[in-house]
Write an enzyme that holds these catalytic residues in place. Structure first.
Site, short mmCIF file in Angstrom:
data_model
loop_
_atom_site.label_atom_id
_atom_site.label_comp_id
_atom_site.label_asym_id
_atom_site.label_seq_id
_atom_site.Cartn_x
_atom_site.Cartn_y
_atom_site.Cartn_z
N LYS A 166 47.90 49.58 33.07
CA LYS A 166 47.43 48.20 33.18
C LYS A 166 47.75 47.49 31.86
O LYS A 166 47.52 48.04 30.78
CB LYS A 166 45.92 48.21 33.46
CG LYS A 166 45.37 46.88 33.93
CD LYS A 166 44.00 47.04 34.58
CE LYS A 166 43.43 45.68 34.94
NZ LYS A 166 42.20 45.76 35.71
N GLU A 210 29.76 47.55 47.41
CA GLU A 210 28.55 46.73 47.47
C GLU A 210 27.55 47.28 48.49
O GLU A 210 26.34 47.29 48.26
CB GLU A 210 28.90 45.28 47.81
CG GLU A 210 29.57 44.51 46.67
CD GLU A 210 31.04 44.83 46.49
OE1 GLU A 210 31.63 45.52 47.36
OE2 GLU A 210 31.63 44.40 45.48
N ARG A 269 29.35 41.22 51.56
CA ARG A 269 29.76 42.53 52.07
C ARG A 269 28.57 43.38 52.53
O ARG A 269 28.72 44.28 53.34
CB ARG A 269 30.45 43.32 50.95
CG ARG A 269 31.85 42.94 50.65
CD ARG A 269 32.74 43.68 51.61
NE ARG A 269 34.06 43.12 51.64
CZ ARG A 269 35.11 43.61 51.00
NH1 ARG A 269 34.99 44.68 50.27
NH2 ARG A 269 36.27 43.04 51.12
C1 LIG Z 1 34.42 43.23 47.08
C2 LIG Z 1 34.81 42.99 45.65
N1 LIG Z 1 34.03 43.46 44.66
C3 LIG Z 1 34.40 43.24 43.37
C4 LIG Z 1 35.54 42.55 43.07
C5 LIG Z 1 35.88 42.23 41.62
N2 LIG Z 1 37.13 42.87 41.19
C6 LIG Z 1 38.29 42.20 41.12
S1 LIG Z 1 39.55 43.12 40.59
C7 LIG Z 1 38.56 44.47 40.44
C8 LIG Z 1 39.14 45.76 39.95
C9 LIG Z 1 40.24 46.24 40.82
O1 LIG Z 1 40.73 47.42 40.29
P1 LIG Z 1 42.09 48.00 40.84
O2 LIG Z 1 42.13 47.86 42.30
O3 LIG Z 1 42.25 49.36 40.29
O4 LIG Z 1 43.19 47.02 40.25
P2 LIG Z 1 43.67 46.86 38.73
O5 LIG Z 1 43.00 45.62 38.23
O6 LIG Z 1 43.29 48.07 37.97
O7 LIG Z 1 45.12 46.70 38.81
C10 LIG Z 1 37.25 44.18 40.80
C11 LIG Z 1 36.13 45.11 40.73
C12 LIG Z 1 36.31 42.07 44.15
N3 LIG Z 1 37.41 41.35 43.94
N4 LIG Z 1 35.93 42.31 45.42
#
Ligand SMILES: Cc1ncc(C[n+]2csc(CCOP(=O)(O)OP(=O)(O)O)c2C)c(N)n1
Length: 643
Positions: A288, A377, A405
């Site tokens: 990342k 969630e 959710r």
């Molecule tokens: C239902 C939900 N909960 C929380 C989030 C907040 N959120 C946005 S990106 C993220 C992390 C995603 O991690 P990953 O899929 O590994 O992608 P990366 O950013 O590491 O590339 C979170 C928790 C969301 N978008 N949707």
């Protein structure tokens, strides 16, 4: 923003342009694309590190797949900036997340290349599978369906529900697992350990590589040998690897792990995957923030850093040097620790938002009493219910939009059993640049109709502290506290706790002719409007209801006995919200008054600055001022007529 002419990127508007290039040129495209993202995000803001991490994957996917005919879905979509730039939005990219500009997430109405609208996590595999099944039904067997999902998003239950279905469906789908060991904060859970294990397990990888090289050598002996090699591969995969690999066990063929930054290898592997039928998962290991050293080093900080100097990496502070009140989330985080120090039953729960909610303060101070449960969630709510069954008082902090959710869990697992879970809904109301996928618009409406729930909203930080304090003293059932994104209004909020009677509102200022009833932080816009109105000799009364449920009936009787013009103000959907509650109260008690309801109208509100959106929805200070002026004009008109 114009990229330099003469670059390869300057010749690419659409993937069709990309596909004209020689594969040897793709590494340069990746460098230029990465630089373009750095240039624009540093000066215009937005999500950052995630898009840098998938530059090679994005280029390789658009190079090998026939998008938009082939369906490409990015989970969450915060990492899709490279995709946007390569699919017709390079010149608009500087308008990203601005009012009237392009969205920060893929959106079907914005481009045919955005196969599915996203923002909330863990939906991509379900959507891709739905498309794959539809393609199969329509006889479009040549169409590819690709879900790009991060290891964080894979912690969400929906992703597993989809894999479970996909394994039994045999539809043509490629899942690209973008494994960077990060969610916004470090990823958590047993799955993360498992992915690390298969990425680093020398035995597993050596065995798999040895098998592959032996099979390649056998298949080079001729077409018959190729068939034999395939049979051996199937047999091995069917036994050893299947049992050793979680995805294979679910009937989804596992490939990898591969280096997600090796563009040439990615192109080769994706080309091969296209001709393999059924559900396939390609495990890509990425970094990342790749290519921007500071982001690689502190990935959480650089998830969405705001504006920064791309050379020094200095994150720009706002030009206004006057001290700002604290963010609501930080008041929540510090107050929770303060309360937990006194009350050993308190525990903290967050689904993957330790930094965003400031639950990380408690996780650091009391690691055995605060939990990040992953992007889950539903689980967060029912896990909290379980804690509450055993006498704990969980503070379950979920952004308002993500709480959507877990609605059934709130009703079925918590409210129905009257369990004392304190739900702290951060980012309630319009959130700004993240836009319609993230606005916390509906919680007042969807919580207000659930029996046994208390639904409250503080007007400032001190009120937030007092509501949190109240919620944990001898709790009788579930308690919702909603508060917005961003800063509060008070510099000094460290005042002693005070218990608030449940359902008790308060009069902020007395007045005449018109009563304004507000809920939560948006009440500060009423105060601003009132100061302007005072200059014109107009003085409406202002009441902060504090609770959407139970309503302060005593206070409302007082209001409707005195006023026949009432304005309700809320940072939430008008349909079913506070204004609706007031109309219900009037109907139930046979009051007649003119009521103007201000809040989020019955439409999805786009992205833009928070204040700008309040203005668009007509519930900022100036809109409130105008409404009051009109109501006072009516009063003087009728006075004149009477006179
Ligand atoms: C239902 C939900 N909960 C929380 C989030 C907040 N959120 C946005 S990106 C993220 C992390 C995603 O991690 P990953 O899929 O590994 O992608 P990366 O950013 O590491 O590339 C979170 C928790 C969301 N978008 N949707």
């Amino acid at each position: 923003m114009q990229e330099e002419s003469g670059t390869l990127l300057s010749r690419i508007d659409y993937p069709s342009d990309l596909r004209k290039l020689d594969s040897k040129e793709l590494a340069q495209v990746c460098d230029e694309l990465r630089q373009y993202i750095i240039d624009v995000v540093s000066t215009h803001g937005g999500h950052f590190a995630a898009s840098l991490g998938v530059v090679e994957l994005t280029v390789a996917l658009h190079y090998t797949m026939n998008t938009p005919y082939d369906r490409l879905i990015f989970d969450v979509g915060h990492q899709a900036y490279g995709h946007k730039i390569l699919t017709g939005r390079k010149e608009q990219f500087h308008t990203n997340r601005l009012w009237g500009g392009i969205s920060g997430f893929p959106k079907r109405t914005e481009s045919p290349f955005d196969a599915f609208g996203v923002g909330h996590s863990s939906t991509s595999i379900s959507a891709a599978l739905g498309m794959a099944v539809a393609s199969m039904y329509k006889g479009e067997s040549d169409r590819q369906h690709i879900a790009v999902i991060g290891d964080g998003a894979l912690t969400g239950g929906m992703a597993f529900e989809a894999l479970n279905h996909a394994g039994a469906q045999n539809s043509n789908m490629i899942v690209i697992l973008n494994d960077n060991c990060m969610s916004i904060d470090p990823n958590v859970g047993a799955l993360k350990e498992y992915l690390t294990q298969i990425t680093t397990s020398k035995t597993y990888n050596r065995f798999r590589d040895d098998v592959a090289s032996v099979l390649t050598r056998i298949s080079e002996l001729g077409p018959d040998a190729f068939g034999i090699a395939k049979k051996i591969e199937r047999a091995i995969k069917g036994s050893v690897l299947k049992n050793a690999n979680f995805f294979e066990a679910l009937n989804c063929r596992y490939f990898g792990p591969v280096d997600g930054h090796d563009i040439n290898n990615l192109v080769k592997v994706l080309e091969d995957l296209k001709s393999i039928p059924g559900c396939k998962l390609l495990h890509c290991v990425t970094v990342k923030g790749k290519g921007y050293a500071l982001a690689e080093k502190d990935q959480t900080k650089w998830h969405a850093p705001g504006l920064f100097d791309k050379i020094t990496g200095e994150i720009r502070k706002s030009s206004n040097s006057t001290p700002k009140p604290p963010k609501y989330q930080d008041v929540f985080g510090h107050t929770l620790v303060e309360l937990a120090e006194e009350n050993d039953k308190i525990m903290g729960v967050t689904p993957a938002m330790p930094s965003g909610s400031s639950m990380n303060i408690m996780m650091k101070a009391m690691p055995d009493r605060a939990f990040d449960v992953g992007i889950a969630e539903q689980h967060a709510v029912t896990f909290s219910a379980g804690l509450a069954c055993e006498g704990m008082i969980p503070f379950c902090n979920i952004y308002s939009t993500f709480m959507q959710r877990a609605y059934d869990q709130v009703i079925h697992d918590v409210a129905l059993q009257n369990l004392p879970v304190v739900f702290c809904l951060d980012r309630a109301g319009l959130v700004g640049a993240d836009g319609p996928t993230h606005h916390g618009a509906y919680d007042i409406a969807y919580m207000r109709c659930v029996p046994q729930l208390v639904v409250s909203a503080p007007m400032n930080e001190q009120e937030l502290r007092n509501l949190m304090y109240t919620a944990q003293i001898d709790p009788k059932g579930p308690f919702v506290i909603r508060y917005p994104r961003g800063n509060g209004v008070m510099i000094d909020w460290h005042t002693p706790f005070q218990k608030i009677e449940i359902g008790e509102g308060r009069k902020i200022s007395d007045g005449e002719e018109v009563a304004i009833l507000s809920l939560g932080h948006i009440g500060n816009e009423v105060s601003k409007a009132r100061s302007e109105l005072a200059k014109k000799g107009i003085l409406p009364a202002h009441y902060d209801l504090r609770f959407a449920k139970p309503l302060d009936e005593k206070l409302l009787h007082e209001v409707f006995k005195r006023f026949d013009k009432v304005v309700t103000v809320e940072d939430g959907a008008i349909e079913g919200g506070l204004g609706s509650a007031i109309l219900e109260f009037m109907a139930d008690h046979d009051y007649h008054a003119k009521v103007v309801r201000l809040g989020i109208p019955d439409e999805f509100i786009e992205h833009g600055e928070q204040q700008e959106l309040w203005g668009y929805c007509s519930y900022d200070a100036s809109a409130i001022e105008h409404v009051c002026e009109d109501l006072f004009a009516e009063v003087s008109k009728s006075d004149n007529l009477a006179g």
